[in-house]
Design a protein around this motif. Structure first.
Motif, PDB file in Angstrom:
ATOM      1  N   GLN A  50       0.809  -1.214   0.000  1.00 14.94           N
ATOM      2  CA  GLN A  50       0.000   0.000   0.000  1.00 14.94           C
ATOM      3  C   GLN A  50       0.842   1.264   0.000  1.00 14.94           C
ATOM      4  OE1 GLN A  50      -2.409  -0.630   3.458  1.00 14.94           O
ATOM      5  NE2 GLN A  50      -3.831  -1.958   2.404  1.00 14.94           N
ATOM      6  N   GLY A  51       2.072   1.168  -0.415  1.00 13.90           N
ATOM      7  CA  GLY A  51       2.899   2.365  -0.475  1.00 13.90           C
ATOM      8  C   GLY A  51       3.818   2.494   0.717  1.00 13.90           C
ATOM      9  N   PRO A  52       4.400   3.694   0.891  1.00 15.54           N
ATOM     10  CA  PRO A  52       5.379   3.899   1.961  1.00 15.54           C
ATOM     11  C   PRO A  52       4.760   3.813   3.358  1.00 15.54           C
ATOM     12  CG  PRO A  52       4.994   5.911   0.735  1.00 15.54           C
ATOM     13  CD  PRO A  52       4.181   4.846   0.083  1.00 15.54           C
ATOM     14  N   THR A  53       5.595   3.489   4.292  1.00 11.30           N
ATOM     15  CA  THR A  53       5.146   3.391   5.673  1.00 11.30           C
ATOM     16  C   THR A  53       5.396   4.716   6.392  1.00 11.30           C
ATOM     17  OG1 THR A  53       7.270   2.574   6.453  1.00 11.30           O
ATOM     18  CG2 THR A  53       5.664   0.928   5.752  1.00 11.30           C
ATOM     19  N   ALA A  54       4.784   4.863   7.530  1.00 13.96           N
ATOM     20  CA  ALA A  54       4.957   6.082   8.318  1.00 13.96           C
ATOM     21  C   ALA A  54       4.858   5.740   9.796  1.00 13.96           C
ATOM     22  CB  ALA A  54       3.901   7.111   7.945  1.00 13.96           C
ATOM     23  N   ARG A  55       5.409   6.619  10.598  1.00 10.52           N
ATOM     24  CA  ARG A  55       5.278   6.515  12.051  1.00 10.52           C
ATOM     25  C   ARG A  55       4.566   7.774  12.528  1.00 10.52           C
ATOM     26  NH1 ARG A  55       7.622   3.443  16.042  1.00 10.52           N
ATOM     27  NH2 ARG A  55       8.920   2.496  14.450  1.00 10.52           N
ATOM     28  N   GLY A  63      -2.686  10.643  32.707  1.00 12.13           N
ATOM     29  CA  GLY A  63      -2.558  10.387  34.128  1.00 12.13           C
ATOM     30  C   GLY A  63      -3.037   9.017  34.522  1.00 12.13           C
ATOM     31  N   ALA A  64      -2.460   8.547  35.610  1.00 16.83           N
ATOM     32  CA  ALA A  64      -2.869   7.297  36.254  1.00 16.83           C
ATOM     33  C   ALA A  64      -3.170   7.664  37.700  1.00 16.83           C
ATOM     34  CB  ALA A  64      -1.770   6.249  36.171  1.00 16.83           C
ATOM     35  N   GLY A  65      -4.435   7.638  38.050  1.00 16.10           N
ATOM     36  CA  GLY A  65      -4.802   8.094  39.392  1.00 16.10           C
ATOM     37  C   GLY A  65      -4.641   9.594  39.479  1.00 16.10           C
ATOM     38  N   ALA A  66      -4.026  10.065  40.545  1.00 14.75           N
ATOM     39  CA  ALA A  66      -3.851  11.497  40.740  1.00 14.75           C
ATOM     40  C   ALA A  66      -2.634  12.045  40.005  1.00 14.75           C
ATOM     41  CB  ALA A  66      -3.720  11.794  42.232  1.00 14.75           C
ATOM     42  N   ALA A  67      -1.701  11.177  39.614  1.00 10.27           N
ATOM     43  CA  ALA A  67      -0.473  11.609  38.935  1.00 10.27           C
ATOM     44  C   ALA A  67      -0.748  11.906  37.465  1.00 10.27           C
ATOM     45  CB  ALA A  67       0.592  10.530  39.054  1.00 10.27           C
ATOM     46  N   SER A  68      -0.086  12.937  36.941  1.00 11.14           N
ATOM     47  CA  SER A  68      -0.234  13.319  35.544  1.00 11.14           C
ATOM     48  C   SER A  68       1.130  13.703  34.999  1.00 11.14           C
ATOM     49  CB  SER A  68      -1.202  14.500  35.430  1.00 11.14           C
ATOM     50  OG  SER A  68      -1.382  14.872  34.093  1.00 11.14           O
ATOM     51  N   GLY A  69       1.352  13.443  33.705  1.00 10.82           N
ATOM     52  CA  GLY A  69       2.627  13.784  33.089  1.00 10.82           C
ATOM     53  C   GLY A  69       2.507  13.864  31.583  1.00 10.82           C
ATOM     54  N   HIS A  70       3.631  14.110  30.911  1.00 10.29           N
ATOM     55  CA  HIS A  70       3.669  14.207  29.457  1.00 10.29           C
ATOM     56  C   HIS A  70       4.378  12.978  28.900  1.00 10.29           C
ATOM     57  CE1 HIS A  70       3.280  18.844  29.712  1.00 10.29           C
ATOM     58  NE2 HIS A  70       2.150  18.229  29.927  1.00 10.29           N
ATOM     59  N   TYR A  71       3.736  12.381  27.886  1.00  8.99           N
ATOM     60  CA  TYR A  71       4.219  11.131  27.299  1.00  8.99           C
ATOM     61  C   TYR A  71       4.209  11.251  25.787  1.00  8.99           C
ATOM     62  CZ  TYR A  71       3.047   9.593  31.981  1.00  8.99           C
ATOM     63  OH  TYR A  71       2.980   9.489  33.346  1.00  8.99           O
ATOM     64  N   GLU A  72       5.176  10.584  25.140  1.00  5.73           N
ATOM     65  CA  GLU A  72       5.200  10.539  23.684  1.00  5.73           C
ATOM     66  C   GLU A  72       4.950   9.101  23.244  1.00  5.73           C
ATOM     67  OE1 GLU A  72       8.533  10.995  20.316  1.00  5.73           O
ATOM     68  OE2 GLU A  72       8.359  12.737  21.653  1.00  5.73           O
ATOM     69  N   LEU A  73       3.872   8.903  22.492  1.00  8.82           N
ATOM     70  CA  LEU A  73       3.505   7.592  21.969  1.00  8.82           C
ATOM     71  C   LEU A  73       3.744   7.569  20.467  1.00  8.82           C
ATOM     72  CD1 LEU A  73       0.083   7.381  23.826  1.00  8.82           C
ATOM     73  CD2 LEU A  73       2.152   6.117  24.438  1.00  8.82           C
ATOM     74  N   SER A  74       4.269   6.457  19.944  1.00 11.52           N
ATOM     75  CA  SER A  74       4.506   6.311  18.512  1.00 11.52           C
ATOM     76  C   SER A  74       3.784   5.082  17.994  1.00 11.52           C
ATOM     77  CB  SER A  74       6.007   6.167  18.226  1.00 11.52           C
ATOM     78  OG  SER A  74       6.672   7.360  18.536  1.00 11.52           O
ATOM     79  N   HIS A  75       3.210   5.224  16.794  1.00 12.16           N
ATOM     80  CA  HIS A  75       2.452   4.140  16.177  1.00 12.16           C
ATOM     81  C   HIS A  75       3.027   3.833  14.799  1.00 12.16           C
ATOM     82  CE1 HIS A  75      -1.059   2.518  13.888  1.00 12.16           C
ATOM     83  NE2 HIS A  75      -1.067   1.746  14.948  1.00 12.16           N
ATOM     84  N   ASP A  76       3.350   2.564  14.544  1.00  6.41           N
ATOM     85  CA  ASP A  76       3.871   2.129  13.250  1.00  6.41           C
ATOM     86  C   ASP A  76       2.698   1.749  12.352  1.00  6.41           C
ATOM     87  OD1 ASP A  76       4.830  -0.174  11.359  1.00  6.41           O
ATOM     88  OD2 ASP A  76       6.614   0.943  11.927  1.00  6.41           O
ATOM     89  N   SER A  77       2.629   2.347  11.162  1.00  2.00           N
ATOM     90  CA  SER A  77       1.480   2.136  10.273  1.00  2.00           C
ATOM     91  C   SER A  77       1.406   0.730   9.692  1.00  2.00           C
ATOM     92  CB  SER A  77       1.497   3.157   9.132  1.00  2.00           C
ATOM     93  OG  SER A  77       2.621   2.956   8.304  1.00  2.00           O
ATOM     94  N   VAL A  78       2.516   0.024   9.599  1.00  2.00           N
ATOM     95  CA  VAL A  78       2.499  -1.324   9.023  1.00  2.00           C
ATOM     96  C   VAL A  78       2.204  -2.382  10.076  1.00  2.00           C
ATOM     97  CG1 VAL A  78       3.870  -3.088   7.857  1.00  2.00           C
ATOM     98  CG2 VAL A  78       4.024  -0.715   7.136  1.00  2.00           C
ATOM     99  N   SER A  79       2.969  -2.390  11.140  1.00  3.32           N
ATOM    100  CA  SER A  79       2.808  -3.435  12.160  1.00  3.32           C
ATOM    101  C   SER A  79       1.632  -3.171  13.090  1.00  3.32           C
ATOM    102  CB  SER A  79       4.091  -3.566  12.986  1.00  3.32           C
ATOM    103  OG  SER A  79       4.279  -2.422  13.795  1.00  3.32           O
ATOM    104  N   GLY A  80       1.241  -1.901  13.195  1.00  3.50           N
ATOM    105  CA  GLY A  80       0.177  -1.538  14.132  1.00  3.50           C
ATOM    106  C   GLY A  80       0.675  -1.425  15.564  1.00  3.50           C
ATOM    107  N   ALA A  81       1.978  -1.593  15.765  1.00  5.44           N
ATOM    108  CA  ALA A  81       2.559  -1.560  17.108  1.00  5.44           C
ATOM    109  C   ALA A  81       2.651  -0.137  17.646  1.00  5.44           C
ATOM    110  CB  ALA A  81       3.951  -2.184  17.093  1.00  5.44           C
ATOM    111  N   TRP A  82       2.416  -0.008  18.948  1.00  2.14           N
ATOM    112  CA  TRP A  82       2.566   1.257  19.666  1.00  2.14           C
ATOM    113  C   TRP A  82       3.770   1.160  20.593  1.00  2.14           C
ATOM    114  CZ3 TRP A  82      -0.210   5.787  19.404  1.00  2.14           C
ATOM    115  CH2 TRP A  82      -1.409   5.763  18.697  1.00  2.14           C
TER     116      TRP A  82
END
Length: 89
Positions: A50-55, A63-82
């Motif tokens: 289906q053409g080139p892949t991307a992330r 947050g989990a409970g009362a704690a909160s923070g900044h997170y970077e999540l990446s998703h692979d378009s081919v494998s579907g992995a996060w």
């Protein structure tokens, strides 16, 4: 300052965006999308032809409970992995 992890995480999406994820046995609820970008991977073709892949990367406040923070999540378009790419300190 951010710590780099690059570890697989399970992510639930809502409307094509991450809504919550599990890291180290804890569920984190995404409270706000801070940024989103797509990085094409040149020279790589989809295994499905289906053409080139991307992330896709998402910087979120979560947050989990009362704690909160900044997170970077990446998703692979081919494998579907996060991956949890980074955690801001």
């Amino acid at each position: 300052m951010a710590r780099v992890y690059g570890v697989p995480v399970r992510v639930w999406e809502h409307g094509g965006r991450p809504a919550r994820f599990v890291w180290e046995g804890r569920v984190y609820v995404v409270q706000r999308i801070i940024d989103h970008w797509v990085t094409p991977r040149s020279g790589a073709a989809s295994a499905k032809g289906q053409g080139p892949t991307a992330r896709s990367s998402w910087r979120v406040q979560a947050g989990a409970g009362a704690a909160s923070g900044h997170y970077e999540l990446s998703h692979d378009s081919v494998s579907g992995a996060w991956l949890l790419a980074r955690v801001a300190e």
